[in-house]
Structure formats: structure tokens, C-alpha cells
Write a protein that holds these residues in place. Structure first.
Motif, PDB file in Angstrom:
ATOM      1  N   PRO A  19     -69.362 -27.845 -63.811  1.00 34.68           N
ATOM      2  CA  PRO A  19     -69.024 -28.421 -62.602  1.00 34.68           C
ATOM      3  C   PRO A  19     -69.490 -30.039 -62.969  1.00 34.68           C
ATOM      4  N   LYS A  20     -68.682 -30.861 -62.424  1.00 39.71           N
ATOM      5  CA  LYS A  20     -68.913 -32.315 -62.711  1.00 39.71           C
ATOM      6  C   LYS A  20     -70.027 -32.722 -61.853  1.00 39.71           C
ATOM      7  N   VAL A  21     -71.310 -33.315 -62.254  1.00 40.71           N
ATOM      8  CA  VAL A  21     -72.268 -33.872 -61.536  1.00 40.71           C
ATOM      9  C   VAL A  21     -72.390 -35.614 -62.046  1.00 40.71           C
ATOM     10  N   THR A  22     -72.232 -36.362 -61.277  1.00 39.00           N
ATOM     11  CA  THR A  22     -72.439 -37.710 -61.560  1.00 39.00           C
ATOM     12  C   THR A  22     -73.612 -38.262 -60.769  1.00 39.00           C
ATOM     13  N   LEU A  23     -74.340 -38.817 -61.552  1.00 39.74           N
ATOM     14  CA  LEU A  23     -75.906 -39.687 -60.743  1.00 39.74           C
ATOM     15  C   LEU A  23     -75.580 -41.185 -60.710  1.00 39.74           C
ATOM     16  N   VAL A  24     -76.026 -41.944 -59.786  1.00 34.64           N
ATOM     17  CA  VAL A  24     -75.727 -43.242 -59.905  1.00 34.64           C
ATOM     18  C   VAL A  24     -77.200 -43.882 -59.307  1.00 34.64           C
ATOM     19  N   GLY A  25     -77.536 -44.857 -60.171  1.00 28.33           N
ATOM     20  CA  GLY A  25     -79.017 -45.267 -59.918  1.00 28.33           C
ATOM     21  C   GLY A  25     -79.162 -46.864 -59.698  1.00 28.33           C
ATOM     22  N   LYS A  26     -79.721 -47.355 -58.867  1.00 26.85           N
ATOM     23  CA  LYS A  26     -80.036 -48.653 -58.466  1.00 26.85           C
ATOM     24  C   LYS A  26     -80.707 -49.232 -59.689  1.00 26.85           C
ATOM     25  N   GLY A  27     -80.091 -50.156 -60.385  1.00 26.38           N
ATOM     26  CA  GLY A  27     -80.697 -50.851 -61.712  1.00 26.38           C
ATOM     27  C   GLY A  27     -80.933 -52.294 -61.408  1.00 26.38           C
ATOM     28  N   VAL A  28     -81.650 -52.694 -60.210  1.00 28.22           N
ATOM     29  CA  VAL A  28     -81.840 -54.340 -60.193  1.00 28.22           C
ATOM     30  C   VAL A  28     -83.171 -54.106 -60.814  1.00 28.22           C
ATOM     31  N   CYS A  29     -83.204 -54.952 -62.005  1.00 27.76           N
ATOM     32  CA  CYS A  29     -84.425 -55.106 -62.748  1.00 27.76           C
ATOM     33  C   CYS A  29     -85.481 -55.924 -62.333  1.00 27.76           C
ATOM     34  N   PHE A  30     -85.053 -56.895 -61.419  1.00 21.48           N
ATOM     35  CA  PHE A  30     -85.888 -57.975 -60.667  1.00 21.48           C
ATOM     36  C   PHE A  30     -85.243 -58.312 -59.749  1.00 21.48           C
ATOM     37  N   ASP A  31     -85.844 -58.416 -58.582  1.00 27.04           N
ATOM     38  CA  ASP A  31     -85.211 -58.898 -57.146  1.00 27.04           C
ATOM     39  C   ASP A  31     -85.876 -59.987 -56.452  1.00 27.04           C
ATOM     40  N   THR A  32     -85.400 -61.144 -56.924  1.00 24.77           N
ATOM     41  CA  THR A  32     -86.288 -62.261 -56.162  1.00 24.77           C
ATOM     42  C   THR A  32     -85.856 -62.648 -54.889  1.00 24.77           C
ATOM     43  N   GLY A  33     -84.759 -61.723 -54.338  1.00 27.97           N
ATOM     44  CA  GLY A  33     -84.116 -61.969 -53.207  1.00 27.97           C
ATOM     45  C   GLY A  33     -82.937 -62.854 -53.013  1.00 27.97           C
ATOM     46  N   GLY A  34     -82.825 -63.324 -54.382  1.00 26.02           N
ATOM     47  CA  GLY A  34     -81.430 -64.430 -54.497  1.00 26.02           C
ATOM     48  C   GLY A  34     -81.913 -65.775 -53.529  1.00 26.02           C
ATOM     49  N   LEU A  35     -80.781 -66.310 -52.948  1.00 22.17           N
ATOM     50  CA  LEU A  35     -81.105 -67.688 -52.429  1.00 22.17           C
ATOM     51  C   LEU A  35     -81.771 -66.937 -51.003  1.00 22.17           C
ATOM     52  N   ASP A  36     -81.581 -65.919 -50.460  1.00 24.70           N
ATOM     53  CA  ASP A  36     -82.424 -65.600 -49.372  1.00 24.70           C
ATOM     54  C   ASP A  36     -83.799 -65.064 -50.071  1.00 24.70           C
ATOM     55  N   LEU A  37     -84.622 -66.146 -50.603  1.00 30.56           N
ATOM     56  CA  LEU A  37     -85.602 -65.815 -51.491  1.00 30.56           C
ATOM     57  C   LEU A  37     -86.773 -65.132 -50.714  1.00 30.56           C
ATOM     58  N   LYS A  38     -87.306 -64.125 -51.365  1.00 26.72           N
ATOM     59  CA  LYS A  38     -88.387 -63.476 -51.039  1.00 26.72           C
ATOM     60  C   LYS A  38     -89.770 -63.991 -51.039  1.00 26.72           C
ATOM     61  N   PRO A  39     -90.764 -63.939 -50.236  1.00 21.83           N
ATOM     62  CA  PRO A  39     -91.878 -64.734 -50.386  1.00 21.83           C
ATOM     63  C   PRO A  39     -92.911 -64.057 -51.515  1.00 21.83           C
ATOM     64  N   ALA A  40     -93.665 -64.972 -52.146  1.00 21.81           N
ATOM     65  CA  ALA A  40     -94.414 -64.648 -53.352  1.00 21.81           C
ATOM     66  C   ALA A  40     -94.831 -63.232 -53.141  1.00 21.81           C
ATOM     67  N   ALA A  41     -95.464 -62.812 -51.993  1.00 26.03           N
ATOM     68  CA  ALA A  41     -96.002 -61.375 -52.000  1.00 26.03           C
ATOM     69  C   ALA A  41     -94.937 -60.484 -52.432  1.00 26.03           C
ATOM     70  N   GLY A  42     -93.833 -60.622 -51.513  1.00 19.86           N
ATOM     71  CA  GLY A  42     -92.751 -59.725 -51.539  1.00 19.86           C
ATOM     72  C   GLY A  42     -91.999 -59.433 -52.941  1.00 19.86           C
ATOM     73  N   MET A  43     -92.294 -60.317 -53.937  1.00 20.20           N
ATOM     74  CA  MET A  43     -91.748 -60.150 -55.291  1.00 20.20           C
ATOM     75  C   MET A  43     -92.956 -59.388 -56.185  1.00 20.20           C
ATOM     76  N   LEU A  44     -94.102 -59.280 -55.968  1.00 20.68           N
ATOM     77  CA  LEU A  44     -95.155 -58.698 -56.630  1.00 20.68           C
ATOM     78  C   LEU A  44     -94.688 -57.316 -57.584  1.00 20.68           C
ATOM     79  N   LEU A  45     -94.192 -56.623 -56.671  1.00 17.85           N
ATOM     80  CA  LEU A  45     -93.818 -55.045 -57.093  1.00 17.85           C
ATOM     81  C   LEU A  45     -92.064 -54.892 -57.392  1.00 17.85           C
ATOM     82  N   MET A  46     -91.301 -56.380 -57.515  1.00 15.92           N
ATOM     83  CA  MET A  46     -90.095 -56.047 -57.655  1.00 15.92           C
ATOM     84  C   MET A  46     -89.571 -55.783 -59.266  1.00 15.92           C
ATOM     85  N   LYS A  47     -90.484 -55.596 -60.025  1.00 17.46           N
ATOM     86  CA  LYS A  47     -90.117 -54.859 -61.428  1.00 17.46           C
ATOM     87  C   LYS A  47     -89.711 -53.516 -61.063  1.00 17.46           C
ATOM     88  N   LYS A  48     -90.347 -53.000 -60.278  1.00 16.24           N
ATOM     89  CA  LYS A  48     -89.676 -51.578 -59.640  1.00 16.24           C
ATOM     90  C   LYS A  48     -88.549 -51.331 -58.986  1.00 16.24           C
TER      91      LYS A  48
END
Length: 460
Positions: free
Chosen positions: A217-246
Motif C-alpha cells: 500500500p501507498k503510505v505518505t507522511l507529511v511533516g511540518k518543517g518550520v525550522c524557526f518561527d519568528t511569527g513573521g511580521l506578526d512577530l512573536k514576543p521574545a519568550a515565544g521564540m525560545l523554543l521555536m527551534k522545535k
């Protein structure tokens, strides 16, 4: 690494290790051993252990809850007992295999950046008939996810994820192709490109496509690969970025599951799709109010640039469905709302197929690899409306049901009739637990492998 903690060689000296319950842990102990246990206040409670004196190195006891053997039954013992070899006593091969995994995972350490590496730990001698090879493969998959999530973004950007996928493909005889940068527009992945285009040279957005196996059977896995998320122009506060490597935890999960599938030679045609980006801030960053095109042809108004994960996933899900998979699975560190609802331990899990959900539920319970089902509540779908586009990337529901509306967003890009499960995972242990050190972790990877085989009626 994982094989260093396990052995099937019973000829070497080892301290006996016995699993005990709180109501009968004293059975068979000498007066001196009982006195020692009393002195150190050991009472056989779960997640406690003790090394008692005696001939030939003594006897180790590890308490288990209500006598139930789980994957974590020896996790505390694995990091608490004195270093050395321990031989399981009065435990069958099946239970030995279960506890051996927790024993191994408990001794995981992320030491890439440490000048002084931790020394070797405790070795568990497994009884005859234990499938130590399977334990090692499961542990290697989990440790891969942990390593990827724990690695800082400087060393785990989109190109690094590509390197990991390519190395897996080479190791197991698969193939891996990648669409990078402006080529994403030419190949009709506009949402992935829009989210990642601000990251700059060397960290361009990309779609990673790993394929393995030509039968089953065909099995397809899709994974979110946002390697860092600043929040973009809707910028996260500093505390919100501390774990964004994950925030690439979804990608880590599908690569771990892919390793498990391939190492176990599971008879499927596997495809792994990872939209890998950094959600960065620059002059060309996508903006709130922009209307983005998607591969499926659905226009999306950007209500918030910090809801970027669903934007990259929707292009990958659309591609996945073009291949008509027999099973589609996505993992993503998608919403804070899932954590508010369920905390860090329980992945919010959405399934559009009752047979599939039943298989997941069975596997999660049996393997102590928990999930929690959440509803694809159709009435909330209307909260994704937009006045200027086919839909918005955020709900207008006043902040309610954030994990559900994110799942409903993704469902718009899954072809009707495709068995699909979406897991909104945390991918992180905020406080250490038996077998799970603080840091990155794999959630429901083992359960999904077993559930996949069950749902698709695969042997082995």
C-alpha cells in the motif's frame, strides 16, 4: 548508541534486576536486605529502585505500578542504579522487550555541544528470545526525532533537514529529491515559497520528497518543517521564540517514523514530504492581509503570519493526495491551543476514518504511546471564511477551538475518501519524566507504525 545499553550475552557477570509491586516487594529477601531497604526507605513504589547488598553483587529492585509492565517500568532504574550490567529476573521475552525500550531511551543524552561527553551508562542483559534488534530500531527512530528537535536552528535549517532525508534515503536504498527556492513557484508550491522566501540565501524554502519501497500500500507522511518561527511580521514576543527551534518537530517525527518503517522493512510504498522553511522577517516577508495561492487552487487570505505551518502543509497535502495514497499521515507542531487543551503529553489527533482511528487507539494504549482524539467539528469550518479569498488561514471564532479549526483548514486540502490522520504534537518534554529527559521527543511514532500495519492489514 542504543545498542550500548542492551545485550543478549548472558555469559557475562550481571546483577539480578527484579520488577516488584508495592504489596509484595519483600518476597524472597533476606533480613539484611529488608533492613537495607528500610534504611533507604524503599517501599516498592512505581518509578523507584534500590540496589540491595548480597553475594555476587547483590539484587536490584524496581517498582512498577500495580504490577503492570510498561515501556517506562525501568526508566528510573536506568539512570539511578549504579553503572554496570543488570540481568532481568523472572521476566518473559515479551515483557523484557517492552521494558528494554524505556531502559534505552532513559539513557538518551543530547551531547552534541558538550565539551565533556557523558560516560557510558547501564547495560541490560535480556533473556533468551527477546527481540533486541526491534528494540534498537525503535530506540534509534525516537532518538533521531529527539536529536533533530534538540539541534539549534543554526545547525538544523531547511538545508540540514534535506541532508538528513537524503542520508536516510541513501542508508535504506530510497530516493530523495528537493525543490528549492524560486523553483517552488515553477513547480506550483506557492504557499511554501511565500512563507519561506524571507529567510535569505542558504536557507531558502524547499519541498523535500523522500521515496522508498515499490510494493504494498501507498503510505505518505507529511511533516511540518518550520525550522524557526519568528511569527513573521506578526512577530512573536521574545519568550515565544525560545523554543521555536522545535517548530520543525513534525518533520522530525515523519523522518523518525520513516526510519522505523524502512529499518523494519515494512511492506509499503513510502513517501515522505517535508515543506522546510524558516518563517523570517525581511523586506520580502509575506504580510497580514496578503492573499496567497496554493497548489490546490484555493486562495487563502493571511489573517496572521504566525499561522504559517498550515500554509506550508496545505501545499504538501495537496501533492500527497495527487498520488492517491492508501494512508496519509501528517505530524505538526501546529497550535498552542492543542497544548492548552491537552498539555504537553497528549498529541491532539484528528482522523477522518473510524477504522483508522480504532487502529491508532489500540496501538497507543498497548504501547504506552498516548494520543487523544479531537473532533473534526464541521460547524466550525465556517469560521475560516474570508471576505476577499476562498478562505482565511485563521479562524474568526474569537480564539476558540484553535486546534480544531487548524485541522479543519488542513482538511480542505485532503481529497475526500483519503484515509487521513493529523497529529498536532508538542515534540518537547518541558519537565523530565522517567525515560523522557527534558528536551525534544517523539510522540506517537511507535503507535503510528503499529496502527499503520493494523489499518493496512500488513504482516509483521
Amino acid at each position: 548508541m542504543t545498542t550500548a545499553f542492551l545485550t543478549t550475552d548472558t555469559s557475562k557477570p550481571a546483577t539480578p534486576l527484579r520488577l516488584v509491586r508495592a504489596d509484595d516487594w519483600q518476597s524472597g529477601l533476606s533480613k539484611d536486605q529488608l533492613a537495607w531497604a528500610e534504611k533507604v526507605e524503599f517501599e516498592g513504589e512505581a518509578n523507584t529502585c534500590v540496589l540491595l547488598p548480597g553475594e555476587g553483587g547483590g539484587l536490584a529492585l524496581a517498582g512498577v505500578a500495580d504490577g503492570a509492565v510498561t515501556v517506562w517500568s525501568l526508566a528510573t532504574a536506568a539512570i539511578t542504579l549504579p553503572k554496570g550490567a543488570y540481568r532481568l529476573e523472572d521476566l518473559g521475552a515479551a515483557d523484557a522487550q517492552t521494558v528494554a525500550l524505556g531502559w534505552t531511551l532513559a539513557q538518551y543524552r543530547f551531547d552534541r555541544y558538550l565539551t565533556e561527553k557523558p560516560e557510558g551508562g547501564r547495560v541490560l542483559v535480556l533473556p533468551e528470545g527477546t527481540d533486541a534488534a526491534t528494540v534498537a530500531k525503535e530506540a534509534e527512530a525516537v532518538c533521531l526525532a529527539r536529536d533533530l528537535v534538540n539541534t539549534p536552528t543554526e545547525d538544523m535549517g531547511p538545508a540540514h533537514l534535506q541532508d538528513v532525508a537524503e542520508a536516510l534515503a541513501e542508508e535504506f536504498g530510497g530516493t530523495c529529491s528537493t525543490i528549492v527556492g524560486e523553483d517552488l513557484l515553477d513547480e506550483n508550491f506557492p504557499a511554501i515559497h511565500a512563507v519561506g522566501r524571507a529567510a535569505g540565501m542558504g536557507r531558502e524554502p524547499r519541498l523535500i520528497d523522500l521515496q522508498w519501497g515499490d510494493k504494498g500500500p501507498k503510505v505518505t507522511l507529511v511533516g511540518k518543517g518550520v525550522c524557526f518561527d519568528t511569527g513573521g511580521l506578526d512577530l512573536k514576543p521574545a519568550a515565544g521564540m525560545l523554543l521555536m527551534k522545535k517548530d520543525m518537530g513534525g518533520a522530525a517525527h515523519v523522518l523518525a517514523l520513516a526510519r522505523l518503517i524502512m529499518s523494519m522493512d515494512t511492506k509499503v510504498q513510502l513517501r515522505v514530504l517535508i515543506p522546510a522553511v524558516e518563517n523570517a522577517v525581511d523586506g520580502n516577508a509575506f504580510r497580514p492581509g496578503d492573499v496567497l495561492s496554493t497548489r490546490k487552487g484555493i486562495s487563502v487570505e493571511v489573517g496572521n503570519t504566525d499561522a504559517e505551518g498550515r500554509l506550508v502543509l496545505c501545499d504538501a497535502l495537496a501533492l500527497a493526495c495527487e498520488d492517491k495514497p492508501d494512508l496519509l499521515v501528517d505530524f505538526a507542531t501546529l497550535t498552542g491551543a492543542a497544548r492548552v487543551a491537552l498539555g504537553p503529553d497528549l498529541p491532539a489527533t484528528y482522523a477522518n476514518n473510524e477504522t483508522l482511528w480504532a487502529a491508532i487507539d489500540r496501538a497507543a494504549s498497548t504501547l504506552t504511546d498516548p494520543v487523544w482524539r479531537m473532533p473534526l467539528w464541521a460547524p466550525y469550518d465556517e469560521t475560516l471564511r474570508s471576505d476577499v479569498a476562498d478562505m482565511s488561514n485563521i479562524s474568526d471564532g474569537g480564539g476558540f477551538a484553535g486546534s480544531i479549526t487548524a485541522a479543519l483548514y488542513l482538511q480542505r486540502f485532503v481529497e475526500e475518501g483519503t484515509p487521513w490522520v493529523h497529529l498536532d504534537v508538542f515534540a518537547w518534554v518541558p519537565k523530565p519524566k522517567p525515560g523522557r529527559p527534558k528536551g525534544g521527543d517523539a510522540q506517537a511514532v511507535r503507535a503510528m507504525h503499529t496502527a499503520m500495519k493494523d489499518f493496512l492489514s500488513l504482516d509483521g
